[in-house]
Design a protein around this motif. Structure first.
Motif, PDB file in Angstrom:
ATOM      1  N   VAL A  17       3.326 -17.654 -25.611  1.00 55.18           N
ATOM      2  CA  VAL A  17       3.545 -16.752 -24.494  1.00 55.18           C
ATOM      3  C   VAL A  17       4.618 -17.331 -23.578  1.00 55.18           C
ATOM      4  N   CYS A  18       5.239 -16.476 -22.817  1.00 54.44           N
ATOM      5  CA  CYS A  18       6.285 -16.884 -21.884  1.00 54.44           C
ATOM      6  C   CYS A  18       5.698 -17.796 -20.812  1.00 54.44           C
ATOM      7  N   TYR A  19       6.351 -18.929 -20.544  1.00 55.25           N
ATOM      8  CA  TYR A  19       5.876 -19.858 -19.545  1.00 55.25           C
ATOM      9  C   TYR A  19       5.914 -19.265 -18.142  1.00 55.25           C
ATOM     10  N   ASN A  20       6.723 -18.258 -17.951  1.00 49.95           N
ATOM     11  CA  ASN A  20       6.864 -17.705 -16.608  1.00 49.95           C
ATOM     12  C   ASN A  20       5.946 -16.521 -16.345  1.00 49.95           C
ATOM     13  N   CYS A  21       5.881 -15.568 -17.287  1.00 47.47           N
ATOM     14  CA  CYS A  21       5.143 -14.325 -17.024  1.00 47.47           C
ATOM     15  C   CYS A  21       3.945 -14.110 -17.928  1.00 47.47           C
ATOM     16  N   ASP A  22       3.723 -15.007 -18.905  1.00 49.74           N
ATOM     17  CA  ASP A  22       2.570 -14.957 -19.810  1.00 49.74           C
ATOM     18  C   ASP A  22       2.621 -13.819 -20.822  1.00 49.74           C
ATOM     19  N   VAL A  23       3.725 -13.121 -20.918  1.00 46.42           N
ATOM     20  CA  VAL A  23       3.868 -12.079 -21.936  1.00 46.42           C
ATOM     21  C   VAL A  23       4.049 -12.741 -23.305  1.00 46.42           C
ATOM     22  N   ALA A  24       3.450 -12.151 -24.337  1.00 48.39           N
ATOM     23  CA  ALA A  24       3.580 -12.703 -25.681  1.00 48.39           C
ATOM     24  C   ALA A  24       5.045 -12.678 -26.124  1.00 48.39           C
ATOM     25  N   LEU A  25       5.504 -13.781 -26.689  1.00 54.39           N
ATOM     26  CA  LEU A  25       6.884 -13.876 -27.146  1.00 54.39           C
ATOM     27  C   LEU A  25       7.043 -13.166 -28.489  1.00 54.39           C
ATOM     28  N   VAL A  26       8.206 -12.604 -28.700  1.00 50.34           N
ATOM     29  CA  VAL A  26       8.515 -11.955 -29.973  1.00 50.34           C
ATOM     30  C   VAL A  26       9.483 -12.838 -30.746  1.00 50.34           C
ATOM     31  N   GLU A  27       9.763 -12.465 -31.965  1.00 47.44           N
ATOM     32  CA  GLU A  27      10.660 -13.247 -32.814  1.00 47.44           C
ATOM     33  C   GLU A  27      12.029 -13.419 -32.145  1.00 47.44           C
ATOM     34  N   GLY A  28      12.517 -14.632 -32.130  1.00 42.50           N
ATOM     35  CA  GLY A  28      13.806 -14.928 -31.516  1.00 42.50           C
ATOM     36  C   GLY A  28      13.698 -15.463 -30.100  1.00 42.50           C
ATOM     37  N   GLU A  29      12.528 -15.304 -29.465  1.00 42.35           N
ATOM     38  CA  GLU A  29      12.312 -15.837 -28.129  1.00 42.35           C
ATOM     39  C   GLU A  29      11.636 -17.202 -28.236  1.00 42.35           C
ATOM     40  N   GLU A  30      12.050 -18.118 -27.386  1.00 44.93           N
ATOM     41  CA  GLU A  30      11.502 -19.472 -27.429  1.00 44.93           C
ATOM     42  C   GLU A  30      11.139 -19.933 -26.028  1.00 44.93           C
TER      43      GLU A  30
END
Length: 230
Positions: A17-30
């Motif tokens: 999940v995103c360290y800032n907003c907690d949204v689940a990351l998708v492919e290509g996001e790190e």
């Protein structure tokens, strides 16, 4: 407390999940989602005249430029990411911060013809406790993108001072007096160096380190940090 439990619950379902907003990351996001990445509070200090970071360094004539990635805001994204790096043993986020920072200032550091990156050193006792120097980890990320050599042993920290967070500006400068010394002058003689720290607040720590470097035989000094509260 509820927010913490919710974050832990989300992390169980979506480990990435995103360290800032907690949204689940998708492919290509790190580590950071694309939306938060686009909203980084970039400083553009290196494009300002006068440069706010250079103004912090007590008129050091060898300081020719300064670069800062993000503005440090309370509970903001820079604070969250650096907290992960410094206090949660998350070295990979430091490497990413270095890579992102390098891409942000790549054109400028190429123009400056920087020869070496010198991370601001930690005292050996603090580094043993943390397991690494966060500035050195960030420097390795910069190296990965730019290929600029990282010199870790050019400067050492001579004492472990008390925390800076609750001191005034004068107190911070007094607190870091005689804090650094050059260890291997031959590695930096005649070089253009980027002195790198994680955060710059009043500029006392990096300013003191820059003064020590200026007394050596480096040609030029550039300052760099991931975040600044300026």
């Amino acid at each position: 407390m509820i927010k913490k439990y919710w974050k832990d619950f989300i992390s169980l379902i979506y480990p990435n999940v995103c360290y800032n907003c907690d949204v689940a990351l998708v492919e290509g996001e790190e580590r950071i989602c694309l939306r938060c990445f686009r909203d980084f509070p970039l400083t553009q200090y290196h494009q300002m005249d006068p440069n706010p970071l250079i103004q912090m360094t007590s008129g050091n004539l060898k300081v020719k430029g300064a670069f800062c990635f993000m503005k440090f805001n309370k509970d903001g994204i820079a604070q969250k990411l650096l907290h992960e790096l410094k206090y949660k043993n998350n070295a990979p986020i430091g490497l990413l911060l270095g890579e992102w920072f390098a891409n942000y200032i790549k054109e400028e550091i190429e123009k400056a013809k920087i020869d070496a990156i010198i991370p601001v050193p930690l005292h050996k006792s603090k580094q043993r406790k943390r397991g690494y120097n966060q500035s050195e980890v960030i420097a390795r990320g910069l190296n990965k993108i730019t290929g600029i050599k990282v010199i870790n042993d050019a400067m050492i920290r001579t004492k472990n001072v008390s925390t800076q967070t609750k001191k005034g500006k004068v107190g911070r400068w007094q607190n870091v007096d005689s804090l650094y010394k050059i260890e291997k002058n031959k590695d930096i003689k005649g070089k253009r160096v980027l002195l790198l720290d994680d955060v710059i607040t009043t500029g006392a720590t990096i300013g003191t380190a820059a003064e020590v470097l200026a007394e050596s035989e480096v040609a030029e000094i550039y300052l760099g940090c991931i975040a600044s509260g300026k």
